[in-house]
Design a protein around this motif. Structure first.
Motif, PDB file in Angstrom:
ATOM      1  N   GLU A  92      28.775  56.514  52.425  1.00  0.00           N
ATOM      2  CA  GLU A  92      27.871  55.508  53.008  1.00  0.00           C
ATOM      3  C   GLU A  92      26.951  54.846  51.987  1.00  0.00           C
ATOM      4  OE1 GLU A  92      26.262  59.657  54.110  1.00  0.00           O
ATOM      5  OE2 GLU A  92      28.200  58.651  53.890  1.00  0.00           O
ATOM      6  N   THR A  93      27.057  55.225  50.717  1.00  0.00           N
ATOM      7  CA  THR A  93      26.239  54.563  49.686  1.00  0.00           C
ATOM      8  C   THR A  93      27.126  54.092  48.530  1.00  0.00           C
ATOM      9  OG1 THR A  93      25.715  56.727  48.708  1.00  0.00           O
ATOM     10  CG2 THR A  93      24.080  55.790  50.214  1.00  0.00           C
ATOM     11  N   VAL A  94      28.022  53.156  48.861  1.00  0.00           N
ATOM     12  CA  VAL A  94      28.931  52.571  47.866  1.00  0.00           C
ATOM     13  C   VAL A  94      28.714  51.056  47.832  1.00  0.00           C
ATOM     14  CG1 VAL A  94      31.340  52.181  47.200  1.00  0.00           C
ATOM     15  CG2 VAL A  94      30.663  54.374  48.215  1.00  0.00           C
ATOM     16  N   SER A  95      28.472  50.533  46.642  1.00  0.00           N
ATOM     17  CA  SER A  95      28.344  49.080  46.453  1.00  0.00           C
ATOM     18  C   SER A  95      29.519  48.576  45.629  1.00  0.00           C
ATOM     19  CB  SER A  95      27.050  48.738  45.705  1.00  0.00           C
ATOM     20  OG  SER A  95      25.925  49.240  46.376  1.00  0.00           O
ATOM     21  N   VAL A  96      29.889  47.315  45.848  1.00  0.00           N
ATOM     22  CA  VAL A  96      30.959  46.689  45.067  1.00  0.00           C
ATOM     23  C   VAL A  96      30.424  45.395  44.462  1.00  0.00           C
ATOM     24  CG1 VAL A  96      33.305  45.749  45.109  1.00  0.00           C
ATOM     25  CG2 VAL A  96      32.723  47.690  46.565  1.00  0.00           C
ATOM     26  N   THR A  97      30.643  45.221  43.155  1.00  0.00           N
ATOM     27  CA  THR A  97      30.160  44.038  42.452  1.00  0.00           C
ATOM     28  C   THR A  97      31.226  43.590  41.448  1.00  0.00           C
ATOM     29  OG1 THR A  97      29.180  45.171  40.537  1.00  0.00           O
ATOM     30  CG2 THR A  97      27.825  45.060  42.515  1.00  0.00           C
ATOM     31  N   GLY A  98      31.037  42.389  40.899  1.00  0.00           N
ATOM     32  CA  GLY A  98      31.955  41.930  39.864  1.00  0.00           C
ATOM     33  C   GLY A  98      31.708  40.480  39.524  1.00  0.00           C
ATOM     34  N   LEU A  99      32.311  40.047  38.405  1.00  0.00           N
ATOM     35  CA  LEU A  99      32.170  38.649  38.012  1.00  0.00           C
ATOM     36  C   LEU A  99      33.530  37.971  37.959  1.00  0.00           C
ATOM     37  CD1 LEU A  99      33.100  38.177  34.802  1.00  0.00           C
ATOM     38  CD2 LEU A  99      30.897  39.200  34.345  1.00  0.00           C
ATOM     39  N   SER A 100      33.571  36.707  38.338  1.00  0.00           N
ATOM     40  CA  SER A 100      34.784  35.889  38.301  1.00  0.00           C
ATOM     41  C   SER A 100      35.883  36.561  39.128  1.00  0.00           C
ATOM     42  CB  SER A 100      35.187  35.640  36.853  1.00  0.00           C
ATOM     43  OG  SER A 100      36.152  34.626  36.764  1.00  0.00           O
ATOM     44  N   MET A 101      36.988  37.003  38.514  1.00  0.00           N
ATOM     45  CA  MET A 101      38.025  37.713  39.275  1.00  0.00           C
ATOM     46  C   MET A 101      37.430  38.928  39.979  1.00  0.00           C
ATOM     47  SD  MET A 101      41.649  39.296  37.883  1.00  0.00           S
ATOM     48  CE  MET A 101      40.932  40.659  36.941  1.00  0.00           C
ATOM     49  N   THR A 106      35.385  41.431  44.999  1.00  0.00           N
ATOM     50  CA  THR A 106      34.271  41.881  45.841  1.00  0.00           C
ATOM     51  C   THR A 106      34.324  41.215  47.216  1.00  0.00           C
ATOM     52  OG1 THR A 106      32.856  42.262  43.920  1.00  0.00           O
ATOM     53  CG2 THR A 106      31.745  41.925  46.029  1.00  0.00           C
ATOM     54  N   CYS A 107      34.526  39.897  47.236  1.00  0.00           N
ATOM     55  CA  CYS A 107      34.554  39.177  48.518  1.00  0.00           C
ATOM     56  C   CYS A 107      35.677  39.676  49.413  1.00  0.00           C
ATOM     57  CB  CYS A 107      34.703  37.670  48.273  1.00  0.00           C
ATOM     58  SG  CYS A 107      33.220  36.898  47.584  1.00  0.00           S
ATOM     59  N   ILE A 108      36.846  39.944  48.827  1.00  0.00           N
ATOM     60  CA  ILE A 108      37.967  40.450  49.625  1.00  0.00           C
ATOM     61  C   ILE A 108      37.687  41.883  50.097  1.00  0.00           C
ATOM     62  CG2 ILE A 108      40.399  41.150  49.530  1.00  0.00           C
ATOM     63  CD1 ILE A 108      40.931  38.678  47.818  1.00  0.00           C
ATOM     64  N   SER A 118      26.675  47.622  50.240  1.00  0.00           N
ATOM     65  CA  SER A 118      26.043  46.421  49.694  1.00  0.00           C
ATOM     66  C   SER A 118      26.942  45.880  48.592  1.00  0.00           C
ATOM     67  CB  SER A 118      24.640  46.735  49.162  1.00  0.00           C
ATOM     68  OG  SER A 118      24.639  47.953  48.438  1.00  0.00           O
ATOM     69  N   ALA A 119      26.694  44.633  48.173  1.00  0.00           N
ATOM     70  CA  ALA A 119      27.634  44.012  47.245  1.00  0.00           C
ATOM     71  C   ALA A 119      26.954  42.914  46.438  1.00  0.00           C
ATOM     72  CB  ALA A 119      28.818  43.436  48.032  1.00  0.00           C
ATOM     73  N   ALA A 120      27.637  42.506  45.369  1.00  0.00           N
ATOM     74  CA  ALA A 120      27.166  41.365  44.566  1.00  0.00           C
ATOM     75  C   ALA A 120      28.373  40.631  44.005  1.00  0.00           C
ATOM     76  CB  ALA A 120      26.255  41.834  43.438  1.00  0.00           C
ATOM     77  N   CYS A 121      28.321  39.311  44.089  1.00  0.00           N
ATOM     78  CA  CYS A 121      29.410  38.463  43.605  1.00  0.00           C
ATOM     79  C   CYS A 121      28.845  37.460  42.604  1.00  0.00           C
ATOM     80  CB  CYS A 121      30.051  37.732  44.794  1.00  0.00           C
ATOM     81  SG  CYS A 121      31.256  36.486  44.300  1.00  0.00           S
ATOM     82  N   LEU A 122      29.299  37.545  41.362  1.00  0.00           N
ATOM     83  CA  LEU A 122      28.847  36.639  40.306  1.00  0.00           C
ATOM     84  C   LEU A 122      30.005  35.708  39.948  1.00  0.00           C
ATOM     85  CD1 LEU A 122      27.189  39.387  38.060  1.00  0.00           C
ATOM     86  CD2 LEU A 122      26.121  38.070  39.903  1.00  0.00           C
ATOM     87  N   MET A 123      29.811  34.417  40.115  1.00  0.00           N
ATOM     88  CA  MET A 123      30.812  33.398  39.760  1.00  0.00           C
ATOM     89  C   MET A 123      32.144  33.628  40.474  1.00  0.00           C
ATOM     90  SD  MET A 123      30.256  33.169  35.605  1.00  0.00           S
ATOM     91  CE  MET A 123      31.382  34.491  35.215  1.00  0.00           C
ATOM     92  N   GLY A 124      32.100  34.072  41.729  1.00  0.00           N
ATOM     93  CA  GLY A 124      33.332  34.327  42.477  1.00  0.00           C
ATOM     94  C   GLY A 124      33.568  33.268  43.540  1.00  0.00           C
ATOM     95  N   SER A 125      34.540  33.525  44.406  1.00  0.00           N
ATOM     96  CA  SER A 125      34.841  32.612  45.513  1.00  0.00           C
ATOM     97  C   SER A 125      35.175  33.421  46.757  1.00  0.00           C
ATOM     98  CB  SER A 125      36.026  31.710  45.167  1.00  0.00           C
ATOM     99  OG  SER A 125      36.441  30.988  46.319  1.00  0.00           O
TER     100      SER A 125
END
Length: 238
Positions: A92-101, A106-108, A118-125
């Protein structure tokens, strides 16, 4: 990466996924920022990247990028499970992040794994189908055999169910930090901006923090890694 005194402790687990043609070492800067905010950071080499560069691929050349993203998605729960079983993390305490690909990954992931905290998306779509149509009109398509819209739609049909644009309700109760430079030539800023604007006011979008930098290209400033890390660290400390 984790602070020395937390090595054997159960801590929030955060993944950082690198961009295309890069490798896990490119995640050291964001990894340091995230670990400094109390998290255990996993920075995997993606399929056909880094130490995995020689892994075989026999599919459609235009689909290789997406095969890498899908492998990230498929492998994520197995890595989480290994850390949970070792007593170093909780599901219950897992985050997903990443840049570009990695931001696209992360979004998928958010559409597939409701347990992501929780999550973070840097320069993604958030829009795999729209991104593919855009990419095949861009410099990314150099050297690839031409693909018409019909073939792109056929190739990308499985991604309808993986699209955060099509399933924004996946964000319910999920703190989500987003950053994008407005002059990005590699992943279009407009796709993320339109997505955030389209869901503004929805209850499931209450936990989005959307940041942009006017005139910035396809490179994440270290200050943004720090801001992302503080955002996720605060989510766990409250």
């Amino acid at each position: 990466m984790v602070e020395e005194h937390k090595k054997q402790e159960t801590t929030p687990l955060v993944f950082f996924y690198h961009g295309i043609t890069n490798q896990k070492e490119r995640g050291l800067e964001p990894g340091y920022a995230l670990a400094s905010n109390g998290m255990r950071v996993i920075i995997p080499d993606a399929y056909r990247h880094g130490e995995r560069k020689e892994e075989a691929y026999a599919g459609e050349p235009a689909a290789e990028f997406w095969s890498v993203v899908l492998k990230n998605i498929k492998e994520l729960p197995d890595i989480v499970e290994a850390y949970v079983e070792a007593g170093l993390a909780k599901r219950e305490t897992v985050s997903v992040t990443g840049l570009s690909m990695g931001g696209i990954t992360t979004c998928i992931a958010l559409t597939q794994y409701p347990w992501i905290h929780s999550a973070a998306c840097l320069m993604g779509s958030p829009d795999p189908v729209g991104l593919s149509h855009w990419a095949l009109q861009s410099r990314w398509a150099e050297g690839l055999p031409p693909l018409d819209d019909e073939k792109v739609n056929a190739l990308m049909a499985p991604f309808e169910n993986l699209s955060l644009k099509e399933h924004p309700e996946s964000l319910v109760d999920t703190p989500f930090y987003i950053w994008h430079g407005t002059a990005d030539e590699s992943v279009p800023y407009e796709q993320m901006e339109q997505f955030v604007n389209s869901i503004s006011g929805e209850a499931y979008a209450d936990n989005i923090c959307f940041r942009s930098t006017e005139g910035a290209g396809h490179r994440v400033p270290y200050a943004i890694f720090e801001e992302m890390a503080v955002f996720l660290g605060n989510v766990y400390s409250h």
